[in-house]
Scaffold this motif. Structure first.
Motif, PDB file in Angstrom:
ATOM      1  N   LEU A  32       0.814  -1.212   0.000  1.00  0.00           N
ATOM      2  CA  LEU A  32       0.000   0.000   0.000  1.00  0.00           C
ATOM      3  C   LEU A  32       0.853   1.270   0.000  1.00  0.00           C
ATOM      4  O   LEU A  32       0.517   2.261  -0.654  1.00  0.00           O
ATOM      5  CB  LEU A  32      -0.938  -0.011   1.215  1.00  0.00           C
ATOM      6  CG  LEU A  32      -2.226   0.802   1.094  1.00  0.00           C
ATOM      7  CD1 LEU A  32      -3.001   0.423  -0.146  1.00  0.00           C
ATOM      8  CD2 LEU A  32      -3.083   0.617   2.336  1.00  0.00           C
ATOM      9  N   ARG A  33       1.974   1.254   0.707  1.00  0.00           N
ATOM     10  CA  ARG A  33       2.829   2.449   0.758  1.00  0.00           C
ATOM     11  C   ARG A  33       3.390   2.765  -0.629  1.00  0.00           C
ATOM     12  O   ARG A  33       3.335   3.918  -1.081  1.00  0.00           O
ATOM     13  CB  ARG A  33       3.972   2.242   1.757  1.00  0.00           C
ATOM     14  CG  ARG A  33       4.913   3.426   1.849  1.00  0.00           C
ATOM     15  CD  ARG A  33       5.994   3.208   2.892  1.00  0.00           C
ATOM     16  NE  ARG A  33       5.428   3.098   4.238  1.00  0.00           N
ATOM     17  CZ  ARG A  33       6.160   2.886   5.331  1.00  0.00           C
ATOM     18  NH1 ARG A  33       7.472   2.737   5.230  1.00  0.00           N
ATOM     19  NH2 ARG A  33       5.576   2.809   6.505  1.00  0.00           N
ATOM     20  N   ARG A  62       0.543   4.008  -2.977  1.00  0.00           N
ATOM     21  CA  ARG A  62       0.161   5.405  -2.756  1.00  0.00           C
ATOM     22  C   ARG A  62       1.215   6.364  -3.295  1.00  0.00           C
ATOM     23  O   ARG A  62       0.895   7.406  -3.880  1.00  0.00           O
ATOM     24  CB  ARG A  62      -0.065   5.660  -1.266  1.00  0.00           C
ATOM     25  CG  ARG A  62      -1.310   5.000  -0.687  1.00  0.00           C
ATOM     26  CD  ARG A  62      -1.523   5.422   0.743  1.00  0.00           C
ATOM     27  NE  ARG A  62      -1.706   6.870   0.826  1.00  0.00           N
ATOM     28  CZ  ARG A  62      -1.558   7.585   1.935  1.00  0.00           C
ATOM     29  NH1 ARG A  62      -1.169   6.990   3.060  1.00  0.00           N
ATOM     30  NH2 ARG A  62      -1.751   8.874   1.932  1.00  0.00           N
ATOM     31  N   LEU A  95      -2.713   8.265  -4.385  1.00  0.00           N
ATOM     32  CA  LEU A  95      -3.995   8.052  -3.714  1.00  0.00           C
ATOM     33  C   LEU A  95      -3.970   8.609  -2.298  1.00  0.00           C
ATOM     34  O   LEU A  95      -2.959   8.504  -1.586  1.00  0.00           O
ATOM     35  CB  LEU A  95      -4.327   6.559  -3.648  1.00  0.00           C
ATOM     36  CG  LEU A  95      -4.831   5.869  -4.910  1.00  0.00           C
ATOM     37  CD1 LEU A  95      -5.160   4.409  -4.599  1.00  0.00           C
ATOM     38  CD2 LEU A  95      -6.064   6.568  -5.463  1.00  0.00           C
ATOM     39  N   SER A  96      -5.084   9.196  -1.882  1.00  0.00           N
ATOM     40  CA  SER A  96      -5.210   9.661  -0.505  1.00  0.00           C
ATOM     41  C   SER A  96      -5.386   8.465   0.429  1.00  0.00           C
ATOM     42  O   SER A  96      -5.641   7.341  -0.011  1.00  0.00           O
ATOM     43  CB  SER A  96      -6.425  10.576  -0.375  1.00  0.00           C
ATOM     44  OG  SER A  96      -7.622   9.855  -0.617  1.00  0.00           O
ATOM     45  N   SER A  97      -5.283   8.729   1.741  1.00  0.00           N
ATOM     46  CA  SER A  97      -5.480   7.649   2.720  1.00  0.00           C
ATOM     47  C   SER A  97      -6.888   7.082   2.620  1.00  0.00           C
ATOM     48  O   SER A  97      -7.101   5.869   2.748  1.00  0.00           O
ATOM     49  CB  SER A  97      -5.220   8.181   4.132  1.00  0.00           C
ATOM     50  OG  SER A  97      -3.879   8.586   4.271  1.00  0.00           O
ATOM     51  N   ALA A 148      -7.143   4.888  -0.452  1.00  0.00           N
ATOM     52  CA  ALA A 148      -6.369   3.669  -0.215  1.00  0.00           C
ATOM     53  C   ALA A 148      -7.127   2.738   0.718  1.00  0.00           C
ATOM     54  O   ALA A 148      -7.149   1.514   0.525  1.00  0.00           O
ATOM     55  CB  ALA A 148      -5.004   4.014   0.375  1.00  0.00           C
TER      56      ALA A 148
END
Length: 440
Positions: A51-52, A55, A60-62, A65
């Motif tokens: 995911l890190r 992003r 992508l925003s939190s 995500a």
């Protein structure tokens, strides 16, 4: 009512796990079921480890995500009711094959550059897994006289697949020298391999297809008029809340308690590995018991130890608490799936009940991490979130206690049209499956 197919000759006498096929054919079929089960979690859980990087590459925003990780679970619930009708129209075997094809397509979509296709691929993959979640237990119900042992292998394979997706995605990417997209794409090979094994082994189910409309009162949702169906649904939903809530926040909870961040993911993987043991044992035992209430209590006690330990001293005997939770979630989920099979008089009813129970259960489960996160933000700690999960064990155990009694759902006779044709099987009216678990 459709006449049942005549039993075909077999080189061996049908044993407790098979319906009129050779031992070698039975072993191949079990291998195909395990292969399908191994595919039902990696495409979902493999997103978290990358995911890190995802992003950083996509921007992508939190929130988006988070949606990417939650979307498949929502699909599990939203698309589950489609599975029984699909099985009626094209056959259980073909429907499972279709789910594998859709899963492969969803994973492949995520390899393409546009961010929109990343979400579209996750949606397609989630829908595909939702179908398989419902169809495989119904298929096992139909093909095996005593489905407990096979349900154990199936459930354990779900946990192993989840653990593999979490633990191997990054190492595989490193070994192959690929980026995060191709790290996700490596699981495409597993889906294609399962499809290649499933199609020649499972058959087509052509003789069990029907386009006839359901009779009045035969819709899946009508099952909820019966307390037994509501209890099975509540049990699968509440135990799913426990798993997804803790799985989402366990590394953060442990980090806040002083456990090194690097160990949080490993401990979550440990929970899945231990869960595979519980998932293997619980259904096998359930299939031998007239009532599964002792297993319901055992799952509740394991949850009590795990959650209670995390509440009282998370950084103390952490391995014990995590292992107890893993045993509870693995055994609890497998038991919930097995209850769907054991409380259903026919495979079609198992698919209908599975569709309803998993629809409501997964939609409820998707709310768990959000509620726990809100409680954590509001109270600045983990005591209240864990306390809420402990309190939720009471209705979960109550629902399981009712769902575990030795009876089956009462359905109209027309339901047996689709279920009356497996090789060597008896008609639902004559089958001992009505009296209890798998042929008793």
């Amino acid at each position: 009512m459709q006449e049942p197919a005549a039993p075909q000759a077999s080189h061996t006498r049908p044993g407790p796990l098979q319906r009129g096929r050779t031992r070698f054919a039975t072993a191949l079929l079990v291998a195909a079921i395990v292969a399908v089960a191994l595919n039902q979690r990696p495409a979902v859980v493999a997103v978290a480890p990358i995911l890190r990087d995802l992003r950083a590459d996509t921007g992508l925003s939190s929130a988006l995500a988070g949606l990417l990780t939650t979307l498949p679970v929502l699909c599990f619930g939203a698309f589950a009711p489609v599975a029984p009708r699909l099985a009626r129209r094209i056959g259980l075997e073909t429907a499972v094959g279709l789910s594998l094809g859709l899963l492969a397509a969803g994973i492949a979509l995520r390899l393409l550059p546009p961010v929109a296709l990343l979400f579209a691929g996750s949606l397609v993959a989630g829908a595909a897994i939702a179908l398989a979640n419902v169809l495989l237990p119904a298929y096992v119900k139909r093909e095996f006289r005593r489905p407990g042992a096979v349900m154990g292998l199936y459930s354990a394979s779900l946990n192993i697949g989840a653990a593999a997706g979490a633990a191997l995605t990054i190492p595989l990417a490193g070994a192959l020298g690929v980026d995060w997209r191709w790290a996700l794409g490596t699981w495409l090979l597993l889906a294609l391999a399962a499809l290649a094994l499933w199609l020649p082994v499972a058959g087509t189910g052509r003789d069990r297809r029907t386009n006839a409309p359901l009779a009045e009162g035969e819709g899946s949702w009508s099952l909820l008029r019966q307390p037994l169906a509501r209890q099975v649904t509540a049990y699968i939903g509440l135990q799913s809340v426990q798993f997804y809530s803790v799985a989402a926040w366990l590394p953060t909870l442990l980090a806040d308690a002083g456990v090194p961040v690097s160990e949080g993911g490993l401990l979550l993987g440990l929970a899945n590995v231990v869960g595979a043991v519980g998932a293997l044992v619980a259904p096998a035992q359930a299939g031998r018991m007239r009532t599964q209430r002792p297993l319901i209590l055992a799952v509740a006690v394991a949850y009590l130890v795990g959650l209670g330990g995390l509440l009282a001293d998370p950084a103390g005997a952490t391995l014990v608490w995590v292992a107890a939770f893993g045993l509870a979630q693995g055994g609890g989920f497998a038991l919930a799936l097995t209850l769907i099979v054991l409380r259903s008089p026919t495979p079609l009813v198992a698919a209908r009940l599975g569709g309803v129970a998993q629809c409501l259960g997964y939609l409820l489960a998707a709310l768990g991490p959000l509620v726990l996160g809100a409680l954590h933000d509001g109270t600045r700690g983990w005591s209240w979130p864990l306390a809420v999960l402990l309190v939720a064990l009471v209705p979960m155990t109550w629902a399981g206690w009712g769902a575990a009694r030795a009876t089956v759902l009462d359905v109209v006779p027309a339901d047996g049209v689709t279920a009356a044709a497996p090789e060597g099987a008896r008609t639902p009216a004559a089958s001992a499956d009505r009296a209890g678990p798998a042929g008793r």
